[in-house]
Enzyme design. Structure first.
Site, PDB file in Angstrom:
ATOM      1  N   LYS A 177       0.865  -1.180   0.000  1.00 32.66           N
ATOM      2  CA  LYS A 177       0.000   0.000   0.000  1.00 32.66           C
ATOM      3  C   LYS A 177       0.900   1.228   0.000  1.00 32.66           C
ATOM      4  O   LYS A 177       1.544   1.546   0.994  1.00 32.66           O
ATOM      5  CB  LYS A 177      -0.911   0.061   1.228  1.00 32.66           C
ATOM      6  CG  LYS A 177      -2.014   1.141   1.060  1.00 32.66           C
ATOM      7  CD  LYS A 177      -2.515   1.684   2.379  1.00 32.66           C
ATOM      8  CE  LYS A 177      -1.772   2.911   2.825  1.00 32.66           C
ATOM      9  NZ  LYS A 177      -1.951   4.095   1.935  1.00 32.66           N
ATOM     10  N   GLY A 228       7.470   5.212   8.214  1.00 32.52           N
ATOM     11  CA  GLY A 228       6.639   6.396   8.372  1.00 32.52           C
ATOM     12  C   GLY A 228       6.758   6.955   9.770  1.00 32.52           C
ATOM     13  O   GLY A 228       7.753   6.731  10.469  1.00 32.52           O
ATOM     14  N   SER A 229       5.749   7.663  10.193  1.00 37.77           N
ATOM     15  CA  SER A 229       5.801   8.363  11.473  1.00 37.77           C
ATOM     16  C   SER A 229       5.671   7.397  12.646  1.00 37.77           C
ATOM     17  O   SER A 229       5.113   6.294  12.523  1.00 37.77           O
ATOM     18  CB  SER A 229       4.690   9.401  11.548  1.00 37.77           C
ATOM     19  OG  SER A 229       3.429   8.761  11.676  1.00 37.77           O
ATOM     20  N   THR A 230       6.165   7.832  13.802  1.00 36.46           N
ATOM     21  CA  THR A 230       6.036   7.031  15.012  1.00 36.46           C
ATOM     22  C   THR A 230       4.574   6.837  15.381  1.00 36.46           C
ATOM     23  O   THR A 230       4.160   5.743  15.789  1.00 36.46           O
ATOM     24  CB  THR A 230       6.807   7.691  16.169  1.00 36.46           C
ATOM     25  OG1 THR A 230       8.199   7.754  15.819  1.00 36.46           O
ATOM     26  CG2 THR A 230       6.654   6.899  17.460  1.00 36.46           C
ATOM     27  N   GLY A 233       3.147   4.217  13.220  1.00 41.05           N
ATOM     28  CA  GLY A 233       3.712   2.930  13.608  1.00 41.05           C
ATOM     29  C   GLY A 233       3.026   2.349  14.835  1.00 41.05           C
ATOM     30  O   GLY A 233       2.760   1.141  14.902  1.00 41.05           O
ATOM     31  N   GLU A 250      10.266   1.205  10.644  1.00 47.44           N
ATOM     32  CA  GLU A 250      11.259   2.281  10.575  1.00 47.44           C
ATOM     33  C   GLU A 250      10.486   3.576  10.716  1.00 47.44           C
ATOM     34  O   GLU A 250       9.810   4.025   9.799  1.00 47.44           O
ATOM     35  CB  GLU A 250      12.019   2.221   9.246  1.00 47.44           C
ATOM     36  CG  GLU A 250      13.288   3.059   9.267  1.00 47.44           C
ATOM     37  CD  GLU A 250      13.261   4.201   8.291  1.00 47.44           C
ATOM     38  OE1 GLU A 250      12.873   5.317   8.715  1.00 47.44           O
ATOM     39  OE2 GLU A 250      13.629   3.993   7.127  1.00 47.44           O
ATOM     40  N   GLU A 382      10.586  17.000  14.709  1.00 46.94           N
ATOM     41  CA  GLU A 382      11.186  16.636  13.431  1.00 46.94           C
ATOM     42  C   GLU A 382      10.622  17.522  12.327  1.00 46.94           C
ATOM     43  O   GLU A 382       9.446  17.443  11.998  1.00 46.94           O
ATOM     44  CB  GLU A 382      10.909  15.162  13.113  1.00 46.94           C
ATOM     45  CG  GLU A 382      11.612  14.689  11.858  1.00 46.94           C
ATOM     46  CD  GLU A 382      11.327  13.232  11.538  1.00 46.94           C
ATOM     47  OE1 GLU A 382      12.123  12.631  10.788  1.00 46.94           O
ATOM     48  OE2 GLU A 382      10.309  12.693  12.015  1.00 46.94           O
TER      49      GLU A 382
END
Length: 476
Positions: A177, A228-230, A233, A250, A382
């Site tokens: 995706k 992607g972003s935390t 995740g 990651e 970030e």
């Protein structure tokens, strides 16, 4: 096995046409100009379920081909990417925004073929754990089944290959995706790869959040790979819990770089620049916080500014440019907000900080901010864009404490004329990878993964390949 294929050759126009929906679709626009590139279909969970079912049915046959045959097919897929590299790079530049030249679109497409070749070349031997007194215990790695891959918009092609290459090599099938921001790039990449692979081994379903949530929760998905972003995740972890999926995550990073007092400012300036501003700063493992010793602080600021002001930014198809726009308006707004917070705090603007409001596209100028407090939002959040805070420090202990102060730890770097001194500092930094006198350089042979809330699991190399298999001990 020796297989020959007639390589499919696309122009940019024919490649784009091949991935356009038969009817309907959502417009995809160029972030540099605002012009429409093409349309993308928006399948839902029903289409995802169909793709997973087909991948599940194809997996045993794919696994039965063995490592050698799968590796040969991946190598042929690398050949197909190289044969269509310019068409892929042009589409990537138009959709993601990154320029053709520099470490950007052509570089990314080249990395796709390089990663496929490297992954195909790895040797995965049976490991003998114990062999004594009539006991033989051996460790094997078996395919998991169907792997779900969820990719980002910053390096859409390259990171998709990071996910699919080891999964396919291990004997899994894959359903991807892509990000809703950059679906065309991944559709095109898979179109080229699938000119080589058997049917249903690799599928791509461009959809929204509902598709991603279903992929993470689906009972026939054995593993999810996500970049992607935390926050996203963590949502995947929750969605995957009921089926106890394996995960490689990651996640977000806010990488620190520490410049030691013995570094040569002029010698490191260009590498510092690219460590921070590769892909216009839109890279998970980019240098996002730079700590410089007070003895050479002004010299580093001056040298870095001299390099940065000569790096042309503009439309990616212009062969002269090496920096492009931010990929989307939301990310532009994040960078603008954080730079404004730095300016309002009294930090010193060395370069940039004033975007042109009347130009098309999401261009934010290359920005360097000095004399900034370590607790400023531009430092602790970030930015994921072309704005770098430069923080002064007095002692190595102070620099390490500041570098380790956040809850993320994807990468970091140490800059010094003495590699032994740099290694001593590197060992004290809480990050999955610490580079010396460079930042963000990845290699398909070298494992890569995050510390703290930057994720878990490894990618790349033999260790990354193992993460796409189920370990099995045969003991007898």
């Amino acid at each position: 096995m020796t297989t020959t294929f007639e390589t499919v050759s696309f122009t940019y126009e024919s490649l784009l046409e091949a991935i356009q929906p038969a009817s309907g679709g959502r417009p995809i626009n160029d972030p540099a100009t605002g012009q429409q590139i093409g349309l993308v279909a928006e399948p839902g969970v029903a289409e995802l379920d169909d793709a997973i079912h087909a991948a599940h049915a194809a997996q045993r046959g794919w696994a039965a081909r063995g490592h050698e045959e799968r590796s040969e097919l991946l190598t042929l897929a690398a050949d197909a990417i190289e044969a269509n590299a310019e068409a892929l790079a042009q589409l990537l530049s138009r959709e993601q925004g990154k320029p053709l030249n520099g470490p950007n679109a052509r570089f990314e497409v080249g990395a796709c073929s390089a990663w496929l070749r490297a992954t195909a070349s790895f040797t995965l031997d049976v490991e003998t754990i114990v062999e004594e007194n009539g006991t033989l215990a051996e460790l094997f790695y078996r395919p998991l089944g169907v792997v779900g891959a969820i990719g980002p918009w910053n390096w859409p092609m390259m990171i998709s290959v990071w996910q699919l290459a080891p999964a396919l090599r291990m004997g899994n099938t894959v359903v991807i995706k892509p990000s809703s921001m950059t679906p065309l790039s991944v559709l095109a990449l898979v179109e080229v790869i699938n000119s080589i692979l058997p049917a249903d081994v690799l599928a791509v379903i461009p959809g929204g959040r509902d598709v991603g949530e279903r992929l993470a929760a689906h009972e026939d998905i054995a593993k999810v790979m996500f970049t992607g972003s935390t926050a996203a995740g963590k949502a995947i972890i929750r969605s995957s819990a009921d089926t106890v999926k394996r995960l490689t995550l990651e996640l977000g990073g806010n990488d620190a770089g520490i410049v030691l007092p013995d570094a040569d400012p002029d010698a490191i300036a260009e590498d510092l620049f690219w460590g921070a501003f590769i892909n216009t700063g839109q890279t998970c493992a980019a240098l996002k916080r730079l700590y410089v010793h007070e003895d050479i602080y002004e010299e580093v600021c001056e040298a870095l500014t001299a390099v940065a002001k000569n790096m042309p930014m503009g439309i990616g198809l212009d062969e002269n440019n090496v920096l492009g726009p931010l990929q989307n308006k939301a990310q532009f707004d994040v960078v603008a907000r954080l730079v404004e917070a730095a300016k309002e705090s009294g930090a010193r603007v060395l370069l940039g900080g004033e975007p042109e409001v009347d130009q098309p596209g999401f261009f934010y100028p290359t920005t360097l901010i000095a004399d900034i407090d370590n607790q400023n939002p531009l430092v602790i959040e970030e930015q994921f864009g072309p704005a770098l805070p430069i923080i002064k420090y007095s002692s190595i202990d102070e620099a390490i404490k500041m570098a380790n102060s956040l809850d993320v730890g994807l990468g970091a770097s140490v800059w010094s004329s003495n590699k032994d001194s740099a290694r001593e500092v590197a060992a004290r930094i809480e990050a999955g990878t610490v580079w010396i006198n460079k930042h963000g350089a990845v290699d398909p042979r070298v494992p890569f993964g995050g510390a703290k809330q930057s994720g878990y699991g490894l990618e790349f190399g033999v260790e990354g390949l193992k993460q796409l298999g189920a370990p099995q001990i045969i003991n007898g």
